[in-house]
Design a protein around this motif. Sequence first.
Motif, PDB file in Angstrom:
ATOM      1  N   LYS A 258       0.863  -1.179   0.000  1.00 50.80           N
ATOM      2  CA  LYS A 258       0.000   0.000   0.000  1.00 50.80           C
ATOM      3  C   LYS A 258       0.902   1.233   0.000  1.00 50.80           C
ATOM      4  O   LYS A 258       1.779   1.363   0.857  1.00 50.80           O
ATOM      5  CB  LYS A 258      -0.899   0.032   1.236  1.00 50.80           C
ATOM      6  CG  LYS A 258      -1.872  -1.139   1.351  1.00 50.80           C
ATOM      7  CD  LYS A 258      -2.690  -1.032   2.639  1.00 50.80           C
ATOM      8  CE  LYS A 258      -3.643  -2.201   2.782  1.00 50.80           C
ATOM      9  NZ  LYS A 258      -4.413  -2.128   4.050  1.00 50.80           N
ATOM     10  N   GLU A 259       0.663   2.141  -0.926  1.00 49.89           N
ATOM     11  CA  GLU A 259       1.487   3.341  -0.960  1.00 49.89           C
ATOM     12  C   GLU A 259       1.308   4.164   0.306  1.00 49.89           C
ATOM     13  O   GLU A 259       2.260   4.777   0.801  1.00 49.89           O
ATOM     14  CB  GLU A 259       1.147   4.182  -2.189  1.00 49.89           C
ATOM     15  CG  GLU A 259       2.141   5.296  -2.423  1.00 49.89           C
ATOM     16  CD  GLU A 259       2.034   5.892  -3.806  1.00 49.89           C
ATOM     17  OE1 GLU A 259       2.483   7.046  -3.990  1.00 49.89           O
ATOM     18  OE2 GLU A 259       1.511   5.210  -4.717  1.00 49.89           O
ATOM     19  N   ARG A 260       0.076   4.156   0.835  1.00 45.18           N
ATOM     20  CA  ARG A 260      -0.205   4.801   2.118  1.00 45.18           C
ATOM     21  C   ARG A 260      -1.077   3.867   2.939  1.00 45.18           C
ATOM     22  O   ARG A 260      -2.211   3.563   2.549  1.00 45.18           O
ATOM     23  CB  ARG A 260      -0.897   6.147   1.944  1.00 45.18           C
ATOM     24  CG  ARG A 260      -0.037   7.205   1.275  1.00 45.18           C
ATOM     25  CD  ARG A 260      -0.671   8.579   1.377  1.00 45.18           C
ATOM     26  NE  ARG A 260       0.187   9.605   0.800  1.00 45.18           N
ATOM     27  CZ  ARG A 260       0.016  10.910   0.985  1.00 45.18           C
ATOM     28  NH1 ARG A 260      -1.002  11.342   1.734  1.00 45.18           N
ATOM     29  NH2 ARG A 260       0.845  11.783   0.439  1.00 45.18           N
ATOM     30  N   MET A 261      -0.561   3.396   4.054  1.00 44.15           N
ATOM     31  CA  MET A 261      -1.326   2.530   4.952  1.00 44.15           C
ATOM     32  C   MET A 261      -1.874   3.409   6.082  1.00 44.15           C
ATOM     33  O   MET A 261      -1.141   3.872   6.942  1.00 44.15           O
ATOM     34  CB  MET A 261      -0.433   1.411   5.502  1.00 44.15           C
ATOM     35  CG  MET A 261      -1.172   0.366   6.339  1.00 44.15           C
ATOM     36  SD  MET A 261      -1.258   0.798   8.099  1.00 44.15           S
ATOM     37  CE  MET A 261       0.439   0.548   8.592  1.00 44.15           C
ATOM     38  N   VAL A 262      -3.199   3.647   6.056  1.00 51.87           N
ATOM     39  CA  VAL A 262      -3.847   4.500   7.050  1.00 51.87           C
ATOM     40  C   VAL A 262      -3.999   3.730   8.351  1.00 51.87           C
ATOM     41  O   VAL A 262      -4.389   2.550   8.353  1.00 51.87           O
ATOM     42  CB  VAL A 262      -5.217   4.974   6.533  1.00 51.87           C
ATOM     43  CG1 VAL A 262      -5.953   5.770   7.618  1.00 51.87           C
ATOM     44  CG2 VAL A 262      -5.044   5.817   5.277  1.00 51.87           C
ATOM     45  N   PHE A 263      -3.680   4.369   9.482  1.00 50.37           N
ATOM     46  CA  PHE A 263      -3.861   3.716  10.779  1.00 50.37           C
ATOM     47  C   PHE A 263      -4.736   4.583  11.675  1.00 50.37           C
ATOM     48  O   PHE A 263      -4.876   5.796  11.468  1.00 50.37           O
ATOM     49  CB  PHE A 263      -2.509   3.433  11.455  1.00 50.37           C
ATOM     50  CG  PHE A 263      -1.633   4.636  11.659  1.00 50.37           C
ATOM     51  CD1 PHE A 263      -1.784   5.472  12.766  1.00 50.37           C
ATOM     52  CD2 PHE A 263      -0.613   4.935  10.745  1.00 50.37           C
ATOM     53  CE1 PHE A 263      -0.968   6.583  12.952  1.00 50.37           C
ATOM     54  CE2 PHE A 263       0.210   6.037  10.930  1.00 50.37           C
ATOM     55  CZ  PHE A 263       0.028   6.866  12.032  1.00 50.37           C
ATOM     56  N   LEU A 264      -5.353   3.918  12.658  1.00 51.71           N
ATOM     57  CA  LEU A 264      -6.271   4.587  13.575  1.00 51.71           C
ATOM     58  C   LEU A 264      -5.558   4.956  14.869  1.00 51.71           C
ATOM     59  O   LEU A 264      -4.524   4.374  15.213  1.00 51.71           O
ATOM     60  CB  LEU A 264      -7.468   3.681  13.883  1.00 51.71           C
ATOM     61  CG  LEU A 264      -8.279   3.187  12.684  1.00 51.71           C
ATOM     62  CD1 LEU A 264      -9.413   2.284  13.152  1.00 51.71           C
ATOM     63  CD2 LEU A 264      -8.815   4.349  11.866  1.00 51.71           C
ATOM     64  N   LYS A 265      -6.117   5.895  15.581  1.00 50.50           N
ATOM     65  CA  LYS A 265      -5.597   6.251  16.889  1.00 50.50           C
ATOM     66  C   LYS A 265      -5.840   5.102  17.862  1.00 50.50           C
ATOM     67  O   LYS A 265      -6.860   4.415  17.771  1.00 50.50           O
ATOM     68  CB  LYS A 265      -6.278   7.521  17.404  1.00 50.50           C
ATOM     69  CG  LYS A 265      -5.985   8.766  16.582  1.00 50.50           C
ATOM     70  CD  LYS A 265      -6.711   9.979  17.155  1.00 50.50           C
ATOM     71  CE  LYS A 265      -6.393  11.234  16.341  1.00 50.50           C
ATOM     72  NZ  LYS A 265      -7.123  12.431  16.855  1.00 50.50           N
ATOM     73  N   ASP A 266      -4.922   4.883  18.781  1.00 53.99           N
ATOM     74  CA  ASP A 266      -5.071   3.815  19.772  1.00 53.99           C
ATOM     75  C   ASP A 266      -6.395   3.977  20.523  1.00 53.99           C
ATOM     76  O   ASP A 266      -6.690   5.046  21.062  1.00 53.99           O
ATOM     77  CB  ASP A 266      -3.922   3.847  20.778  1.00 53.99           C
ATOM     78  CG  ASP A 266      -2.634   3.293  20.201  1.00 53.99           C
ATOM     79  OD1 ASP A 266      -2.693   2.685  19.117  1.00 53.99           O
ATOM     80  OD2 ASP A 266      -1.576   3.463  20.836  1.00 53.99           O
ATOM     81  N   GLY A 267      -7.169   2.877  20.523  1.00 48.78           N
ATOM     82  CA  GLY A 267      -8.408   2.860  21.290  1.00 48.78           C
ATOM     83  C   GLY A 267      -9.555   3.635  20.683  1.00 48.78           C
ATOM     84  O   GLY A 267     -10.608   3.776  21.319  1.00 48.78           O
ATOM     85  N   GLY A 268      -9.413   4.138  19.469  1.00 52.04           N
ATOM     86  CA  GLY A 268     -10.477   4.919  18.857  1.00 52.04           C
ATOM     87  C   GLY A 268     -10.691   4.552  17.406  1.00 52.04           C
ATOM     88  O   GLY A 268     -10.003   3.708  16.842  1.00 52.04           O
ATOM     89  N   SER A 269     -11.645   5.239  16.784  1.00 54.42           N
ATOM     90  CA  SER A 269     -11.958   4.997  15.378  1.00 54.42           C
ATOM     91  C   SER A 269     -11.485   6.129  14.486  1.00 54.42           C
ATOM     92  O   SER A 269     -11.668   6.082  13.270  1.00 54.42           O
ATOM     93  CB  SER A 269     -13.473   4.806  15.198  1.00 54.42           C
ATOM     94  OG  SER A 269     -14.180   5.949  15.683  1.00 54.42           O
ATOM     95  N   GLY A 270     -10.866   7.163  15.100  1.00 52.82           N
ATOM     96  CA  GLY A 270     -10.371   8.274  14.317  1.00 52.82           C
ATOM     97  C   GLY A 270      -9.052   7.962  13.651  1.00 52.82           C
ATOM     98  O   GLY A 270      -8.235   7.183  14.168  1.00 52.82           O
ATOM     99  N   VAL A 271      -8.821   8.548  12.499  1.00 55.02           N
ATOM    100  CA  VAL A 271      -7.580   8.330  11.757  1.00 55.02           C
ATOM    101  C   VAL A 271      -6.420   8.977  12.499  1.00 55.02           C
ATOM    102  O   VAL A 271      -6.470  10.154  12.860  1.00 55.02           O
ATOM    103  CB  VAL A 271      -7.690   8.896  10.328  1.00 55.02           C
ATOM    104  CG1 VAL A 271      -6.342   8.824   9.609  1.00 55.02           C
ATOM    105  CG2 VAL A 271      -8.745   8.132   9.537  1.00 55.02           C
ATOM    106  N   GLY A 272      -5.373   8.198  12.733  1.00 61.44           N
ATOM    107  CA  GLY A 272      -4.194   8.712  13.413  1.00 61.44           C
ATOM    108  C   GLY A 272      -3.131   9.206  12.476  1.00 61.44           C
ATOM    109  O   GLY A 272      -2.239   9.963  12.867  1.00 61.44           O
TER     110      GLY A 272
END
Length: 341
Positions: A258-272
Motif C-alpha cells: 500500500k502506498e499509504r497505509m492509514v492507521f487509527l488512533k489507539d483505542g479509537g476509530s479516528g484516523v491517526g
Amino acid sequence: MKREVLLVACVMCLLLLGCEKQQVQTFSVSDKLEIISDMVSQREALGSSRQLDASDILLTKDLLYDQHTLEDIYPYGDTVRSFKWEIIRKCLAFIENMQRDEVDWVVLRNYKNRNGEAALVHRYVRNVYGRVADTCGVERYQSIPFYEPNDSLVPVRYGRDGSLAYLKNREGSFLRIVPVTAESEWLVPSRYVRQLPAGIKFHHAVFVDRLDQNITTLEWTGEGQWTIRSMNPATTGMHRPPYAQETPLGMFLLQEKKERMVFLKDGGSGVGGYAPYASRFTNGAYLHGVPVNVPQTRMVEYSWSLGTIPRSHMCVRNATSHAKFIFDYLPTEATLVVIIE
C-alpha cells in the motif's frame, strides 16, 4: 531431495528462527547453531544428497540503496550492534535448499479475519492483551486453524497469516500442508490458503533483527550467492498492552503493498495518520516508512528513533526512502521476510 530431508531442514529453521517465544527463551544463538550443526551431520550420515550449509553461502555487497547505511558492526550507546551474517547465511542456505524440489507453494492468509474467524483450539489461553491464543502464544485473531491429520473436528494450533507452506494434497474441504518452519503436517480449511504460481522462486529476502534493530535486503544471484542490497536501521514492534505488539519471529511472505497505509488512533476509530510505502508480511505488520501523524500530511524521511529500541505497533519502521526501495524493488508474493533476534 527426499521429503524426510525437507522436514529435517524445516526443524532446523524453526530452531534457528525461534518462531515460538518459548524457544527464544530456551535456546541461545550458540545453542541453536550447535543443534543445527548436529542435525546436518546426522542427515549427511544417512546418505542424503548434500545440501547447502552456511559455509556455502557467499555474501557480497552491491548496494542498490545506499542512504543511512550501517556498517557490519557499529556502535550503539556504550555497546555495539551488528548484522548477524552467520545466522543470515544459515537461513539463506535453508531458503535455497527448500526450493530444490518442485513443490506446490502456498501462503496462509487471514488478514483481519477476512477468511473467517479461526475455530477455537482444544486448549487455549488468554494473553496479556485479553485475546485468545494457543498454548504456543499464537493469537486466534487473523490466524489459521491447524487440525491434526487424523482429527478435523477441533484444531490444536494456530498458524500465522503470511506463513509459507508446501501443499501435499487435498482432502475434501481441507488441504494437507507442511509449513516451512514446522516439522509436522497439518490439515487446514482451503479458504485460508492461497496457492502461489507454479514454478515460483524466492530470490529476494529481507532480514529484520529484533534485538539489534536493523534490516537488510538481499538478492539471489546464483547458487550459494546472495548480494546485499541495503543495510539500514529499523524499529520493530514493542510489547505494550493493550495496543502495541512485538513483531513476530519467523519467516513470512511479502503479501501486499500500500502506498499509504492509514492507521487509527489507539483505542479509537479516528484516523491517526498514515505509514508510507507499506509492504505487509503478516497480520497487520508492515515494512513501512516513518509514520505521518495527523494533522501533518507531508512524508518524513527519517526519525531519530530508528535503530534504537522497539517502538512500533508490530510493524517494522524504516527511513521512508528505504521503505520506498523495498516497495519498488522487492516483488510481492516472491519475497521472504525473516524476523530474527
